[in-house]
Scaffold this active site. Structure first.
Site, short mmCIF file in Angstrom:
data_model
loop_
_atom_site.label_atom_id
_atom_site.label_comp_id
_atom_site.label_asym_id
_atom_site.label_seq_id
_atom_site.Cartn_x
_atom_site.Cartn_y
_atom_site.Cartn_z
CG HIS A 12 35.69 2.28 -25.23
ND1 HIS A 12 34.75 3.37 -24.87
CD2 HIS A 12 36.55 2.73 -26.24
CE1 HIS A 12 35.13 4.03 -26.08
NE2 HIS A 12 35.98 3.66 -26.74
CB SER A 20 38.39 2.12 -5.41
OG SER A 20 39.68 2.46 -4.86
CB SER A 21 41.43 -1.32 -2.27
OG SER A 21 42.28 -0.24 -2.89
CB CYS A 22 39.93 4.35 -1.40
SG CYS A 22 38.77 5.03 -2.88
CE1 TYR A 30 36.96 7.05 -8.08
CE2 TYR A 30 38.20 5.65 -6.55
CZ TYR A 30 37.78 5.77 -7.71
OH TYR A 30 37.97 4.58 -8.62
CE LYS A 90 34.70 4.10 -8.69
NZ LYS A 90 33.93 3.61 -9.89
CG HIS A 109 46.48 6.08 -9.17
ND1 HIS A 109 45.92 6.07 -10.37
CD2 HIS A 109 45.70 6.20 -8.03
CE1 HIS A 109 44.46 6.10 -9.91
NE2 HIS A 109 44.53 6.09 -8.44
O1 GFB Z 1 48.70 6.04 -5.81
P1 GFB Z 1 48.46 7.23 -5.12
O2 GFB Z 1 48.17 8.73 -5.61
O3 GFB Z 1 47.11 6.83 -4.19
O4 GFB Z 1 49.40 7.33 -3.81
P2 GFB Z 1 46.28 6.25 -2.90
C1 GFB Z 1 49.98 6.03 -3.07
C2 GFB Z 1 50.93 6.53 -2.20
O5 GFB Z 1 52.17 6.94 -2.73
C3 GFB Z 1 50.73 7.80 -1.33
C4 GFB Z 1 52.73 8.08 -2.50
O6 GFB Z 1 51.25 7.60 0.01
C5 GFB Z 1 51.67 8.98 -2.08
O7 GFB Z 1 51.84 9.94 -1.13
N1 GFB Z 1 53.40 8.72 -3.49
C6 GFB Z 1 54.85 9.08 -3.64
C7 GFB Z 1 53.01 9.46 -4.77
N2 GFB Z 1 55.25 9.68 -4.68
C8 GFB Z 1 54.21 9.79 -5.49
C9 GFB Z 1 53.84 10.61 -6.62
O8 GFB Z 1 54.76 11.12 -7.25
N3 GFB Z 1 52.55 10.40 -6.94
C10 GFB Z 1 51.55 10.09 -6.22
N4 GFB Z 1 50.21 10.03 -6.69
N5 GFB Z 1 51.74 9.29 -5.08
C11 GFB Z 1 44.45 6.49 -4.35
C12 GFB Z 1 43.03 7.20 -4.12
O9 GFB Z 1 45.01 6.56 -3.07
O10 GFB Z 1 44.29 5.24 -4.70
C13 GFB Z 1 41.90 6.93 -5.04
O11 GFB Z 1 43.25 8.61 -3.87
C14 GFB Z 1 42.17 5.57 -5.44
O12 GFB Z 1 40.90 7.37 -4.32
C15 GFB Z 1 43.40 4.86 -5.74
O13 GFB Z 1 41.58 4.49 -4.47
C16 GFB Z 1 43.52 3.54 -6.05
O14 GFB Z 1 46.80 4.69 -2.97
O15 GFB Z 1 46.94 6.86 -1.73
#
Ligand code: GFB
Length: 315
Positions: free
Chosen positions: A16, A111-113, A140, A144, A183
Protein backbone atom coordinates in the site's frame (compact mmCIF):
# COMPACT_ATOMS: atom_id res chain seq x y z
CA UNK A 1 -21.21 -15.31 -13.13
CA UNK A 2 -22.28 -12.74 -10.49
CA UNK A 3 -19.94 -9.78 -9.98
CA UNK A 4 -17.70 -9.97 -6.92
CA UNK A 5 -18.72 -7.41 -4.28
CA UNK A 6 -16.53 -5.70 -1.68
CA UNK A 7 -19.19 -4.37 0.62
CA UNK A 8 -18.57 -5.17 4.32
CA UNK A 9 -15.48 -7.21 3.47
CA UNK A 10 -11.87 -6.99 4.60
CA UNK A 11 -9.59 -6.17 1.68
CA UNK A 12 -5.81 -6.55 2.01
CA UNK A 13 -3.80 -4.21 -0.22
CA UNK A 14 -0.29 -5.65 -0.15
CA UNK A 15 2.18 -2.94 -1.10
CA UNK A 16 0.00 0.00 0.00
CA UNK A 17 2.96 2.40 0.24
CA UNK A 18 3.94 1.84 -3.39
CA UNK A 19 2.61 3.85 -6.32
CA UNK A 20 0.11 1.16 -7.40
CA UNK A 21 -0.91 0.00 -3.93
CA UNK A 22 -1.58 3.54 -2.74
CA UNK A 23 -3.68 4.20 -5.85
CA UNK A 24 -5.71 1.05 -5.14
CA UNK A 25 -6.27 2.21 -1.54
CA UNK A 26 -7.50 5.61 -2.88
CA UNK A 27 -9.77 3.91 -5.42
CA UNK A 28 -11.21 1.46 -2.86
CA UNK A 29 -12.20 4.22 -0.43
CA UNK A 30 -15.70 4.40 -1.96
CA UNK A 31 -16.36 0.64 -2.01
CA UNK A 32 -17.79 0.31 1.52
CA UNK A 33 -15.19 -2.15 2.77
CA UNK A 34 -12.44 -2.30 5.38
CA UNK A 35 -8.96 -1.84 3.92
CA UNK A 36 -6.18 -3.80 5.59
CA UNK A 37 -2.56 -2.76 5.16
CA UNK A 38 0.71 -3.84 6.74
CA UNK A 39 3.79 -1.63 6.69
CA UNK A 40 7.28 -3.04 6.24
CA UNK A 41 7.94 -2.52 9.95
CA UNK A 42 4.94 -4.73 10.81
CA UNK A 43 5.25 -7.46 8.19
CA UNK A 44 8.17 -8.69 6.05
CA UNK A 45 6.45 -10.09 2.97
CA UNK A 46 9.58 -12.10 2.13
CA UNK A 47 9.15 -14.07 5.37
CA UNK A 48 6.86 -17.02 4.76
CA UNK A 49 5.99 -17.68 8.41
CA UNK A 50 5.30 -14.01 9.10
CA UNK A 51 2.96 -13.73 6.10
CA UNK A 52 1.06 -16.88 7.13
CA UNK A 53 0.71 -15.62 10.72
CA UNK A 54 -0.51 -12.20 9.55
CA UNK A 55 -3.02 -13.77 7.17
CA UNK A 56 -4.35 -16.15 9.85
CA UNK A 57 -4.81 -13.26 12.27
CA UNK A 58 -6.38 -10.77 9.87
CA UNK A 59 -8.34 -13.13 7.60
CA UNK A 60 -8.88 -10.88 4.56
CA UNK A 61 -11.66 -11.84 2.15
CA UNK A 62 -9.83 -10.40 -0.80
CA UNK A 63 -6.21 -9.49 -1.68
CA UNK A 64 -4.69 -7.01 -4.14
CA UNK A 65 -1.11 -8.26 -4.54
CA UNK A 66 0.58 -4.98 -5.50
CA UNK A 67 3.70 -5.49 -3.37
CA UNK A 68 6.86 -5.87 -5.44
CA UNK A 69 10.44 -4.79 -5.85
CA UNK A 70 10.21 -2.47 -8.86
CA UNK A 71 12.50 -0.16 -10.77
CA UNK A 72 13.52 1.20 -14.13
CA UNK A 73 15.79 -0.27 -16.74
CA UNK A 74 19.08 0.44 -14.89
CA UNK A 75 17.90 -0.87 -11.50
CA UNK A 76 16.59 -4.05 -13.15
CA UNK A 77 19.88 -4.57 -14.93
CA UNK A 78 22.03 -3.79 -11.85
CA UNK A 79 20.24 -5.82 -9.13
CA UNK A 80 19.06 -9.05 -10.82
CA UNK A 81 19.18 -11.12 -7.62
CA UNK A 82 16.97 -8.66 -5.71
CA UNK A 83 14.47 -8.38 -8.54
CA UNK A 84 14.19 -12.16 -8.89
CA UNK A 85 14.40 -13.26 -5.24
CA UNK A 86 12.33 -10.53 -3.59
CA UNK A 87 9.51 -10.81 -6.09
CA UNK A 88 9.40 -14.62 -6.02
CA UNK A 89 9.28 -14.64 -2.22
CA UNK A 90 6.63 -11.93 -1.90
CA UNK A 91 4.23 -13.46 -4.42
CA UNK A 92 4.75 -17.09 -3.34
CA UNK A 93 4.22 -16.27 0.35
CA UNK A 94 1.09 -14.22 -0.21
CA UNK A 95 -0.52 -16.59 -2.71
CA UNK A 96 0.14 -19.68 -0.59
CA UNK A 97 -1.15 -17.95 2.58
CA UNK A 98 -4.21 -16.68 0.67
CA UNK A 99 -4.98 -20.29 -0.22
CA UNK A 100 -4.36 -21.63 3.30
CA UNK A 101 -6.57 -19.01 4.90
CA UNK A 102 -9.41 -19.14 2.38
CA UNK A 103 -9.11 -15.80 0.63
CA UNK A 104 -12.13 -15.56 -1.70
CA UNK A 105 -10.41 -13.58 -4.42
CA UNK A 106 -6.87 -12.41 -5.19
CA UNK A 107 -5.49 -10.21 -7.95
CA UNK A 108 -1.80 -10.51 -8.77
CA UNK A 109 -0.15 -7.55 -10.50
CA UNK A 110 2.60 -8.20 -13.04
CA UNK A 111 4.15 -6.15 -15.80
CA UNK A 112 4.26 -5.89 -19.59
CA UNK A 113 7.92 -7.02 -19.48
CA UNK A 114 6.70 -10.65 -19.16
CA UNK A 115 6.41 -10.76 -22.96
CA UNK A 116 9.15 -11.76 -25.42
CA UNK A 117 11.49 -8.95 -26.49
CA UNK A 118 10.36 -9.21 -30.12
CA UNK A 119 6.70 -10.08 -29.59
CA UNK A 120 4.34 -9.08 -32.43
CA UNK A 121 2.71 -5.71 -31.68
CA UNK A 122 0.26 -5.00 -30.21
CA UNK A 123 1.05 -7.80 -27.77
CA UNK A 124 -1.83 -10.15 -27.05
CA UNK A 125 -2.02 -12.15 -23.82
CA UNK A 126 -1.23 -15.40 -25.66
CA UNK A 127 2.25 -14.12 -26.64
CA UNK A 128 3.44 -15.18 -23.16
CA UNK A 129 6.32 -17.69 -23.28
CA UNK A 130 6.61 -17.66 -27.07
CA UNK A 131 10.16 -16.25 -27.26
CA UNK A 132 13.25 -14.97 -25.39
CA UNK A 133 12.87 -12.10 -22.90
CA UNK A 134 14.55 -8.67 -22.91
CA UNK A 135 17.88 -9.23 -21.06
CA UNK A 136 17.79 -5.98 -19.02
CA UNK A 137 14.69 -7.15 -17.15
CA UNK A 138 14.49 -10.90 -17.56
CA UNK A 139 14.92 -11.46 -13.79
CA UNK A 140 11.90 -9.35 -12.94
CA UNK A 141 9.99 -10.83 -15.87
CA UNK A 142 10.69 -14.42 -14.76
CA UNK A 143 9.42 -13.58 -11.26
CA UNK A 144 6.26 -12.01 -12.68
CA UNK A 145 5.67 -14.97 -15.01
CA UNK A 146 6.01 -17.24 -11.96
CA UNK A 147 3.34 -15.13 -10.23
CA UNK A 148 0.91 -15.64 -13.13
CA UNK A 149 1.64 -19.36 -13.02
CA UNK A 150 1.11 -19.49 -9.25
CA UNK A 151 -2.32 -17.90 -9.62
CA UNK A 152 -3.17 -20.36 -12.42
CA UNK A 153 -1.84 -23.35 -10.47
CA UNK A 154 -3.85 -22.59 -7.33
CA UNK A 155 -6.94 -22.12 -9.51
CA UNK A 156 -6.32 -25.43 -11.28
CA UNK A 157 -5.33 -27.53 -8.27
CA UNK A 158 -7.37 -25.89 -5.51
CA UNK A 159 -10.20 -24.10 -7.33
CA UNK A 160 -9.02 -20.71 -6.03
CA UNK A 161 -10.36 -17.52 -7.64
CA UNK A 162 -6.93 -15.97 -8.20
CA UNK A 163 -6.49 -13.70 -11.25
CA UNK A 164 -3.64 -11.70 -12.78
CA UNK A 165 -3.40 -8.25 -14.39
CA UNK A 166 -0.40 -7.08 -16.45
CA UNK A 167 -0.14 -3.28 -16.46
CA UNK A 168 1.93 -1.37 -18.96
CA UNK A 169 4.51 1.27 -17.86
CA UNK A 170 2.77 3.20 -15.07
CA UNK A 171 3.30 6.71 -13.72
CA UNK A 172 1.58 9.17 -11.39
CA UNK A 173 1.47 10.29 -7.75
CA UNK A 174 3.78 8.35 -5.44
CA UNK A 175 6.29 7.51 -8.18
CA UNK A 176 10.01 7.01 -7.51
CA UNK A 177 11.98 10.08 -8.67
CA UNK A 178 15.45 8.74 -7.87
CA UNK A 179 17.32 9.04 -11.15
CA UNK A 180 19.30 5.80 -10.74
CA UNK A 181 16.36 3.55 -9.96
CA UNK A 182 13.32 5.27 -11.49
CA UNK A 183 11.39 4.59 -14.66
CA UNK A 184 11.63 6.97 -17.58
CA UNK A 185 8.56 9.13 -16.84
CA UNK A 186 9.52 10.34 -13.34
CA UNK A 187 13.14 10.68 -14.51
CA UNK A 188 12.16 13.02 -17.35
CA UNK A 189 9.83 15.06 -15.12
CA UNK A 190 12.58 15.54 -12.55
CA UNK A 191 15.29 16.27 -15.11
CA UNK A 192 13.18 18.84 -16.99
CA UNK A 193 12.05 20.51 -13.77
CA UNK A 194 15.53 20.75 -12.29
CA UNK A 195 17.01 22.00 -15.57
CA UNK A 196 14.36 24.74 -15.67
CA UNK A 197 14.98 25.71 -12.04
CA UNK A 198 18.77 25.82 -12.50
CA UNK A 199 18.68 27.53 -15.89
CA UNK A 200 20.47 24.57 -17.54
CA UNK A 201 20.56 24.53 -21.33
CA UNK A 202 19.95 20.80 -21.80
CA UNK A 203 18.64 17.57 -20.33
CA UNK A 204 19.95 14.09 -21.01
CA UNK A 205 17.82 11.23 -22.25
CA UNK A 206 19.22 7.70 -21.87
CA UNK A 207 19.77 5.65 -25.03
CA UNK A 208 18.69 6.50 -28.56
CA UNK A 209 15.21 7.77 -27.71
CA UNK A 210 13.77 5.49 -30.41
CA UNK A 211 12.22 2.76 -28.18
CA UNK A 212 8.44 2.99 -28.07
CA UNK A 213 6.57 2.71 -24.78
CA UNK A 214 2.94 2.71 -23.70
CA UNK A 215 2.02 4.64 -20.54
CA UNK A 216 -0.93 4.48 -18.17
CA UNK A 217 -1.73 6.76 -15.24
CA UNK A 218 -1.71 4.77 -12.00
CA UNK A 219 -5.26 5.89 -11.09
CA UNK A 220 -6.49 4.27 -14.32
CA UNK A 221 -4.53 1.14 -13.42
CA UNK A 222 -6.12 1.02 -9.95
CA UNK A 223 -9.56 1.45 -11.50
CA UNK A 224 -8.84 -1.42 -13.92
CA UNK A 225 -7.71 -3.67 -11.04
CA UNK A 226 -10.91 -2.98 -9.10
CA UNK A 227 -12.97 -3.60 -12.24
CA UNK A 228 -11.22 -6.91 -12.91
CA UNK A 229 -11.66 -7.98 -9.30
CA UNK A 230 -15.41 -7.41 -9.69
CA UNK A 231 -16.06 -8.92 -13.12
CA UNK A 232 -13.24 -11.28 -14.09
CA UNK A 233 -12.64 -14.85 -13.02
CA UNK A 234 -10.42 -16.87 -15.33
CA UNK A 235 -6.92 -18.25 -15.56
CA UNK A 236 -5.77 -16.05 -18.44
CA UNK A 237 -3.91 -12.91 -17.29
CA UNK A 238 -5.31 -9.58 -18.57
CA UNK A 239 -3.32 -6.75 -20.15
CA UNK A 240 -3.98 -3.32 -18.63
CA UNK A 241 -2.90 -0.49 -20.92
CA UNK A 242 -3.92 2.58 -22.86
CA UNK A 243 -3.55 0.93 -26.28
CA UNK A 244 -1.30 3.78 -27.50
CA UNK A 245 2.46 4.29 -27.50
CA UNK A 246 5.07 6.88 -28.45
CA UNK A 247 8.86 7.08 -28.71
CA UNK A 248 10.95 8.05 -25.70
CA UNK A 249 12.08 11.16 -27.59
CA UNK A 250 8.46 12.16 -28.25
CA UNK A 251 7.76 11.61 -24.55
CA UNK A 252 10.75 13.78 -23.60
CA UNK A 253 9.44 16.63 -25.80
CA UNK A 254 5.97 16.31 -24.27
CA UNK A 255 7.33 16.35 -20.70
CA UNK A 256 9.52 19.37 -21.48
CA UNK A 257 6.49 21.21 -22.91
CA UNK A 258 4.41 20.45 -19.80
CA UNK A 259 7.21 21.39 -17.39
CA UNK A 260 7.95 24.43 -19.55
CA UNK A 261 11.64 23.63 -20.08
CA UNK A 262 12.76 25.04 -23.42
CA UNK A 263 16.33 23.73 -23.62
CA UNK A 264 17.88 21.01 -25.71
CA UNK A 265 17.47 17.23 -25.37
CA UNK A 266 20.74 15.30 -25.67
CA UNK A 267 21.43 11.56 -25.49
CA UNK A 268 23.55 9.35 -23.25
CA UNK A 269 24.26 6.48 -25.62
CA UNK A 270 26.06 4.48 -22.92
CA UNK A 271 22.68 3.67 -21.33
CA UNK A 272 20.54 0.76 -22.61
CA UNK A 273 17.47 1.11 -24.82
CA UNK A 274 15.85 -2.12 -23.64
CA UNK A 275 12.91 -3.55 -25.56
CA UNK A 276 12.37 -1.72 -28.88
CA UNK A 277 8.59 -1.67 -28.48
CA UNK A 278 6.12 -2.78 -25.81
CA UNK A 279 2.57 -1.95 -26.88
CA UNK A 280 -0.01 -4.30 -25.43
CA UNK A 281 -3.32 -5.20 -26.97
CA UNK A 282 -6.20 -3.80 -24.92
CA UNK A 283 -8.82 -5.96 -26.67
CA UNK A 284 -9.47 -8.32 -23.76
CA UNK A 285 -9.90 -5.66 -21.07
CA UNK A 286 -12.08 -3.58 -23.42
CA UNK A 287 -14.30 -6.60 -23.99
CA UNK A 288 -14.65 -6.79 -20.19
CA UNK A 289 -16.09 -3.27 -20.16
CA UNK A 290 -13.10 -1.15 -19.08
CA UNK A 291 -11.16 1.66 -20.73
CA UNK A 292 -8.77 4.33 -19.42
CA UNK A 293 -10.04 7.84 -18.65
CA UNK A 294 -6.84 9.84 -18.20
CA UNK A 295 -5.13 11.03 -21.39
CA UNK A 296 -1.33 11.20 -21.53
CA UNK A 297 -0.99 15.01 -21.37
CA UNK A 298 -3.49 15.32 -18.53
CA UNK A 299 -1.81 12.42 -16.73
CA UNK A 300 1.67 13.96 -16.99
CA UNK A 301 0.31 17.33 -15.79
CA UNK A 302 -1.11 15.52 -12.76
CA UNK A 303 2.15 13.62 -12.14
CA UNK A 304 4.15 16.87 -12.38
CA UNK A 305 1.75 18.62 -9.99
CA UNK A 306 2.14 15.81 -7.46
CA UNK A 307 5.93 15.93 -7.86
CA UNK A 308 5.84 19.65 -7.07
CA UNK A 309 3.39 19.10 -4.21
CA UNK A 310 5.68 16.54 -2.62
CA UNK A 311 8.39 19.19 -2.52
CA UNK A 312 10.12 18.18 -5.76
CA UNK A 313 13.74 17.24 -5.46
CA UNK A 314 16.44 19.64 -6.43
CA UNK A 315 20.11 18.83 -6.36
O1 GFB B 1 11.07 3.23 -17.94
P1 GFB B 1 12.30 2.47 -18.17
O2 GFB B 1 13.37 2.55 -17.15
O3 GFB B 1 11.96 0.94 -18.34
O4 GFB B 1 12.96 2.94 -19.57
P2 GFB B 1 11.59 -0.13 -19.48
C1 GFB B 1 12.20 3.07 -20.74
C2 GFB B 1 13.04 3.66 -21.84
O5 GFB B 1 13.33 5.02 -21.53
C3 GFB B 1 14.40 2.98 -22.08
C4 GFB B 1 14.71 5.28 -21.72
O6 GFB B 1 14.64 2.93 -23.48
C5 GFB B 1 15.37 3.93 -21.40
O7 GFB B 1 16.69 3.86 -21.93
N1 GFB B 1 15.14 6.40 -20.90
C6 GFB B 1 15.54 7.60 -21.37
C7 GFB B 1 15.24 6.43 -19.56
N2 GFB B 1 15.93 8.40 -20.37
C8 GFB B 1 15.74 7.69 -19.22
C9 GFB B 1 15.97 8.01 -17.85
O8 GFB B 1 16.42 9.08 -17.47
N3 GFB B 1 15.62 7.02 -16.94
C10 GFB B 1 15.12 5.82 -17.33
N4 GFB B 1 14.80 4.91 -16.39
N5 GFB B 1 14.93 5.50 -18.63
C11 GFB B 1 11.14 -1.46 -17.34
C12 GFB B 1 11.60 -2.78 -16.81
O9 GFB B 1 11.58 -1.44 -18.63
O10 GFB B 1 9.76 -1.29 -17.39
C13 GFB B 1 10.81 -3.23 -15.68
O11 GFB B 1 12.97 -2.71 -16.55
C14 GFB B 1 9.35 -2.96 -15.78
O12 GFB B 1 11.04 -4.61 -15.56
C15 GFB B 1 9.06 -1.57 -16.26
O13 GFB B 1 8.72 -3.88 -16.63
C16 GFB B 1 7.60 -1.28 -16.46
O14 GFB B 1 10.26 0.15 -20.06
O15 GFB B 1 12.68 -0.29 -20.47
Amino acid sequence: MAAYTFSDKRIFVAGHRGMVGSAIVRRMASEGCEILTAGRDQLDLKNQAAVATWMEKNRPHCVFLAAAKVGGILANDSYPADFLYDNLMIEANIIEAAHRFDVEKLLFLGSSCIYPKFAAQPIHEDALLTGPLEPTNEWYAIAKIAGIKLAQAYRKQHGRDFISAMPTNLYGPGDNFDLNSSHVMPALIRKAHEAKMHGDLQITVWGTGTPRREFLHVDDCADACVHLMKVYSDDRHVNVGSGEDLTILELAHLVCAIVNFEGEIVHDFSKPDGTPRKLMSADLIKSLGWKPRIGLREGIENAYASFLHSGGLTR
